[in-house]
Design a protein around this motif. Structure first.
Motif, mmCIF file in Angstrom:
data_model
loop_
_atom_site.group_PDB
_atom_site.id
_atom_site.type_symbol
_atom_site.label_atom_id
_atom_site.label_comp_id
_atom_site.label_asym_id
_atom_site.label_seq_id
_atom_site.Cartn_x
_atom_site.Cartn_y
_atom_site.Cartn_z
ATOM 1 N N ILE A 146 0.722 -1.249 0.044
ATOM 2 C CA ILE A 146 -0.110 -0.081 -0.040
ATOM 3 C C ILE A 146 0.803 1.391 0.030
ATOM 4 O O ILE A 146 0.471 2.289 -0.793
ATOM 5 C CB ILE A 146 -1.041 -0.010 1.155
ATOM 6 C CG1 ILE A 146 -2.140 -1.292 1.160
ATOM 7 C CG2 ILE A 146 -1.636 1.247 1.494
ATOM 8 C CD1 ILE A 146 -2.761 -1.432 2.295
ATOM 9 N N GLU A 147 2.024 1.268 0.786
ATOM 10 C CA GLU A 147 3.029 2.260 0.652
ATOM 11 C C GLU A 147 3.534 2.562 -0.788
ATOM 12 O O GLU A 147 3.694 3.958 -1.131
ATOM 13 C CB GLU A 147 4.056 2.140 1.891
ATOM 14 C CG GLU A 147 3.623 2.218 3.197
ATOM 15 C CD GLU A 147 4.595 1.640 4.244
ATOM 16 O OE1 GLU A 147 4.625 2.126 5.284
ATOM 17 O OE2 GLU A 147 5.384 0.811 3.797
ATOM 18 N N ALA A 148 3.741 1.613 -1.457
ATOM 19 C CA ALA A 148 4.291 1.431 -2.779
ATOM 20 C C ALA A 148 3.165 2.226 -3.597
ATOM 21 O O ALA A 148 3.518 3.010 -4.566
ATOM 22 C CB ALA A 148 4.787 0.423 -3.334
ATOM 23 N N LYS A 149 1.710 2.083 -3.495
ATOM 24 C CA LYS A 149 0.794 2.312 -4.192
ATOM 25 C C LYS A 149 0.732 3.835 -4.107
ATOM 26 O O LYS A 149 0.498 4.434 -5.090
ATOM 27 C CB LYS A 149 -0.462 1.362 -3.796
ATOM 28 C CG LYS A 149 -1.834 2.055 -4.407
ATOM 29 C CD LYS A 149 -2.848 1.354 -3.652
ATOM 30 C CE LYS A 149 -4.199 2.271 -3.750
ATOM 31 N NZ LYS A 149 -5.154 1.667 -3.071
ATOM 32 N N GLU A 150 0.978 4.404 -2.853
ATOM 33 C CA GLU A 150 0.666 5.624 -2.539
ATOM 34 C C GLU A 150 1.910 6.564 -2.532
ATOM 35 O O GLU A 150 1.971 7.724 -2.422
ATOM 36 C CB GLU A 150 0.282 5.944 -0.967
ATOM 37 C CG GLU A 150 -1.222 5.202 -0.756
ATOM 38 C CD GLU A 150 -2.329 6.029 -1.732
ATOM 39 O OE1 GLU A 150 -2.307 7.244 -1.919
ATOM 40 O OE2 GLU A 150 -3.373 5.150 -1.771
ATOM 41 N N GLY A 151 2.992 6.023 -3.108
ATOM 42 C CA GLY A 151 4.268 6.756 -3.297
ATOM 43 C C GLY A 151 4.776 7.420 -1.993
ATOM 44 O O GLY A 151 5.470 8.194 -2.120
ATOM 45 N N VAL A 152 4.716 6.765 -0.857
ATOM 46 C CA VAL A 152 5.257 7.115 0.504
ATOM 47 C C VAL A 152 6.472 6.046 0.703
ATOM 48 O O VAL A 152 6.766 5.221 0.181
ATOM 49 C CB VAL A 152 4.262 7.309 1.548
ATOM 50 C CG1 VAL A 152 3.229 8.200 1.205
ATOM 51 C CG2 VAL A 152 3.718 5.935 2.010
ATOM 52 N N ALA A 153 7.190 6.619 1.688
ATOM 53 C CA ALA A 153 8.411 6.105 2.097
ATOM 54 C C ALA A 153 7.927 4.520 2.664
ATOM 55 O O ALA A 153 6.993 4.443 3.424
ATOM 56 C CB ALA A 153 9.232 6.608 3.262
#
Length: 904
Positions: free
Chosen positions: A347-354
């Motif tokens: 999910i972090e990769a999907k949202e482009g966050v660290a």
């Protein structure tokens, strides 16, 4: 008319009766020896232990020594504790020594019973572990029973969490060691992550006596023990896989809304395989269906779930660059809570966050497989008969019901069933008030903390003083349980299993003496004990006159065993007592098992509000319902164990290999065999059997040999020689590689080379095993779907996990060989440079600590001296080598990164 089974039991006795009868002659022999051992002095009792040890070393069987050893132990316990073991306690000890579970009712003195088989089996010198349910009981029992072992000339140890390593090693080195099941399991895992045998705490698994065996081996055996640690950073993999998801079409997968699960269709698998190969994520020649691809499939599935099953601002929000989950029931944010197994990272990769690193399993074991390591296992509890089948099939343990020392005088009343929960609780409060007014102590059993607090509120409204058992503080818990038998006491307890403290009528003398001594330290202990014992005798008689302890249960558990444990708290050692269960049709168990029909029947019968139905048939039907639930839970545990057994065989192989490596003086032969196997594999790949010389890939082989073995040899030229076959080239490569490594050994020196080989091998095994555990977790999560294709998931798991294990061993050989070939000795200049770096780091750390103190003491704006001698503002070469978070060498008191580190 009696059934045939009943008649047969009357004639021949039950199997349990026959077991009890078989040990009576042994108990008679122990009793016959009592006068002889009573005459021994304290020194002679210790000398007997030395004599027994010699006899065991000379080949005498423990069974032959049993009567004398038990007689010696009984006499030592009588002198050390003032307790003379009953015949039934000796019986329990015999059954434990034989590797059984001794079912002994509450108050029959199980703690003392364990000393007999522990003493006998400790004579072998291999150590005995006595397992308890919590740290308080481990320390208490070790302290209490340690007096007996000391009188016998044996040492006692206790193991507890966060114990210093040296202390822990000496605790395990003791003759008898007390510990909790958790700490034993974790120490086993930690030991198998050590770098040398000297660092290991445990010294084998000889004999264990498990107290509250049903709680430890059944209730707590559902979840494995896991040691986890941060994994390597895989941010790039998550980002790369996330980029593939927009290209996935709807006909490439199916989505189950209920479970939030996604599965790829055949078209989806073909599309993925093509894209993953193009991206270089899937190695050439590897299919998505290969066992080695399990982890990649798992990551892609997670990425798809992140996009399709989790919606932003509904399931989670993005706040301050973090993905924060939202509770689906309350709508509240849950900071700090993360989805497991790489889903949160997707999910972090999907949202482009660290992307935060995920934790990985470094080692794990189930209690079932840990306790099956012991050469001999036994256990004690008040309730095991209902789970006898599970104990037998999983642990190979028989269950023997040991008769009580005195006949049970407790009255067990039939269950009272009310229509609603409100009616039930009104009847409970009325029943408690009635018992309290006549001075009868009441122990109220509940199934949850929430229900115990609700009942506590009702009792407060009714003006009835009471204690609520707080399971979080073991010492306080023991005090509350000890007071539960006082005149007129009311105690509410949740799941009264394995408390380890008896409820004695009139209260506990030992606790009263300790309280009195704490209040008046100058008082004479003997006088205080005499006064309290006299008061206690009167209180005990008053409680007996009031009917003894009344156990009142507010509902039935899923397991009959837990109900029996609660009931068994009353009527210890022939005391009077009574027990009854209050139920309603709204209770979980009644609701699940056909309360609608019962409710209609009760309405038809014209049952009034506040009335209860009381009949033995109700008890029987409830027990049948409980037996069904127990059977279902057993099946679930059995299935889980079958999967874990597959991994357990591999775990044993790896752990045994580690032990061999740590124990070996020289492992040059092991690394040589690995090197030769790698050469075999490389020759096999580049010069396949039954092929002609012009089909050989000699250049590829030469390149691989240079990379993996560190040797540059003219393989292509060898192949051109007449009469040279693959076997000749294999032999030449082995000779060249062996000579190269022999030269390394000369450079390093034999001693250092041995240490390097050992450490490289252990580190590589540990790394590979961690990766393998993760792959098995992923395989386990997807293998269940094979059932839809009419394939047995367990067999599939066995086959694929074996293939994965074999490929792990192949890559282990390759990695160890490659790492050893690339290790180079440091030149004198490099060694000197390394020493300087280490010294500079130490100085910087010391000065940073000084700087922190100076900065705290310096007034605002006050100047402080530079931390590094010769510090020049504009010359970074004079600043030393500070870390980003160390104090700045200029002496400002700020961190380097916030001061001169910004200029560097």
């Amino acid at each position: 008319m009696l059934g045939l089974g009943t008649i047969a039991k009357k004639v021949f006795g039950t199997p349990n009766d026959r077991k009890v009868k078989s040990v009576r002659p042994l108990v008679d022999r122990i009793n016959a020896l009592e006068p002889e051992f009573e005459k021994l002095s304290d020194t002679e009792i210790v000398a007997k232990t030395a004599e027994f040890r010699n006899r065991v070393q000379n080949g005498e069987a423990l069974d032959d020594l049993l009567p004398e050893a038990f007689a010696n132990c009984r006499e030592a316990a009588r002198r050390a504790l003032g307790l003379r073991a009953f015949d039934t306690q000796l019986m329990g000890g015999v059954f434990l020594h034989q590797g059984n579970i001794a079912e002994m009712k509450t108050g029959e003195g199980k703690t003392l019973v364990a000393t007999f088989p522990a003493y006998l089996n400790a004579l072998t010198g291999k150590g005995v572990h006595i397992v308890t349910v919590n740290d308080y009981l481990a320390k208490r029992d070790a302290d209490w029973m340690g007096k007996v072992y000391t009188a016998l000339g044996l040492s006692t140890g206790v193991v507890y969490p966060r114990q210093p390593d040296t202390e822990k090693r000496s605790a395990y080195a003791a003759d008898i060691t007390y510990a909790t099941n958790n700490e034993l399991g974790f120490d086993y895992l930690r030991d198998n992550m050590r770098a040398s045998l000297a660092d290991m705490a445990q010294r084998g698994h000889n004999f264990a006596i498990v107290d509250e065996v049903d709680s430890i081996l059944i209730d707590e055996a559902r979840t494995p023990l896991i040691i986890s640690g941060p994994s390597e950073d895989r941010s790039e993999l998550y980002v790369t896989i996330n980029a593939l998801i927009p290209g996935i079409a709807e006909d490439h997968y199916t989505f189950d809304e209920k479970t939030r699960g996604v599965t790829f269709t055949d078209e989806g698998n073909d599309f993925l395989e093509e894209r993953l190969l193009a991206e270089g994520i899937l190695p050439e020649g590897q299919s998505l269906y290969d066992p080695e691809s399990t982890t990649i499939v798992h990551h892609v599935t997670n990425a798809l779930r992140a996009h399709k099953a989790f919606q932003k601002d509904k399931d989670y929000i993005v706040r301050n660059g973090e993905v924060v989950l939202v509770d689906e029931f309350t709508g509240r944010m849950m900071p700090g809570r993360r989805l497991s197994d790489g889903l949160h990272q997707a999910i972090e990769a999907k949202e482009g966050v660290a992307i935060q690193p995920e934790n990985i399993t470094m080692a794990s074991v189930t209690f079932q497989n840990y306790f099956r390591l012991y050469d001999k296992l036994s256990g004690m509890t008040g309730t095991a008969a209902t789970e006898a089948e599970e104990f037998s099939s999983i642990y190979g343990l028989g269950v023997v019901e040991v008769p009580t020392n005195r006949p049970i005088a407790r009255e067990d009343e039939d269950d009272q069933v009310y229509r609603t929960g409100a009616e039930k609780y009104a009847a409970i409060v009325a029943q408690i008030r009635e018992a309290h007014e006549k001075g009868q102590p009441v122990l109220v059993g509940t199934t949850s903390i929430e229900k115990s607090e609700m009942l506590s509120d009702l009792l407060k409204e009714a003006g009835l003083p009471h204690n609520v058992l707080n399971a979080r503080q073991h010492e306080q818990e023991a005090q509350i349980v000890a007071d539960a038998g006082k005149l007129g006491a009311i105690t509410i307890a949740t799941n009264m299993a394995g408390r380890g403290t008896d409820i004695k009528l009139g209260g506990n003398v030992e606790f009263k003496v300790m309280e009195a001594l704490a209040a008046d330290p100058d008082a004479h202990p003997d006088e205080i004990r005499e006064r309290i014992e006299a008061e206690h005798a009167a209180d005990e008689e008053a409680v007996k006159a009031a009917g003894g302890l009344y156990v009142l249960a507010t509902e039935r558990h899923e397991s009959r065993r837990i109900d029996n444990q609660l009931r068994g708290r009353s009527g210890r050692q022939g005391d009077p007592g009574r027990s009854s269960f209050f139920l309603s049709l709204e209770d979980d168990l009644m609701r699940i098992f056909g309360s609608d029909r019962l409710d209609k029947m009760l309405s038809t019968l014209g049952m009034k509000e506040g009335e209860a139905i009381v009949h033995p048939w109700v008890n029987k039907s409830l027990e049948k319902a409980q037996a069904k639930v127990e059977g279902r839970n057993f099946d679930i545990r059995k299935q889980l164990l079958k999967f874990d057994d597959v991994m357990n065989d591999q775990r044993k192989a790896i752990f045994e290999q580690r032990m061999e490596i740590m124990g070996a003086e020289d492992i040059a032969e092991v690394t040589r065999d690995m090197r030769h196997q790698v050469i075999d594999d490389l020759v096999h790949i580049h010069m396949p059997p039954k092929t002609y010389a012009d089909q050989w890939d000699t250049e590829g082989l030469q390149k691989e040999v240079r990379e993996k073995l560190g040797i540059d040899v003219p393989v292509a030229d060898w192949a051109d020689e007449e009469g040279v076959d693959d076997e000749t080239i294999r032999e030449r490569l082995e000779v060249a590689a062996d000579e190269y490594m022999a030269g390394k050994a000369v450079q390093f020196g034999p001693e250092q080379m041995r240490n390097i080989e050992k450490q490289v091998l252990l580190q590589t095994i540990d790394g590979k095993w961690r990766e393998h555990l993760l792959t098995l977790e992923h395989l386990r999560s997807v293998v269940g779907f094979r059932g839809y294709a009419q394939r047995d998931p367990l067999n599939e798991y066995k086959t694929e996990s074996f293939q994965l294990f074999e490929s792990m061993l192949d890559s282990l050989r390759m990695d160890v060989t490659e790492r050893l070939s690339k290790i180079q000795p440091l030149t004198p200049e490099q060694q000197e440079q390394l020493i300087k770096q280490l010294q500079a780091q130490q100085q910087a750390q010391q000065k940073a600590a000084t700087a922190a103190t100076a900065a705290a003491a310096a007034p605002d704006g006050g100047e402080t001296a530079a931390l590094v001698d010769g510090f020049v503002e504009d010359d970074p070469s004079t600043w030393g080598n500070p870390g980003r978070n160390d104090a700045c060498p200029c002496g400002s008191g700020k961190k380097f990164k916030h001061c001169h580190g910004r200029l560097a």
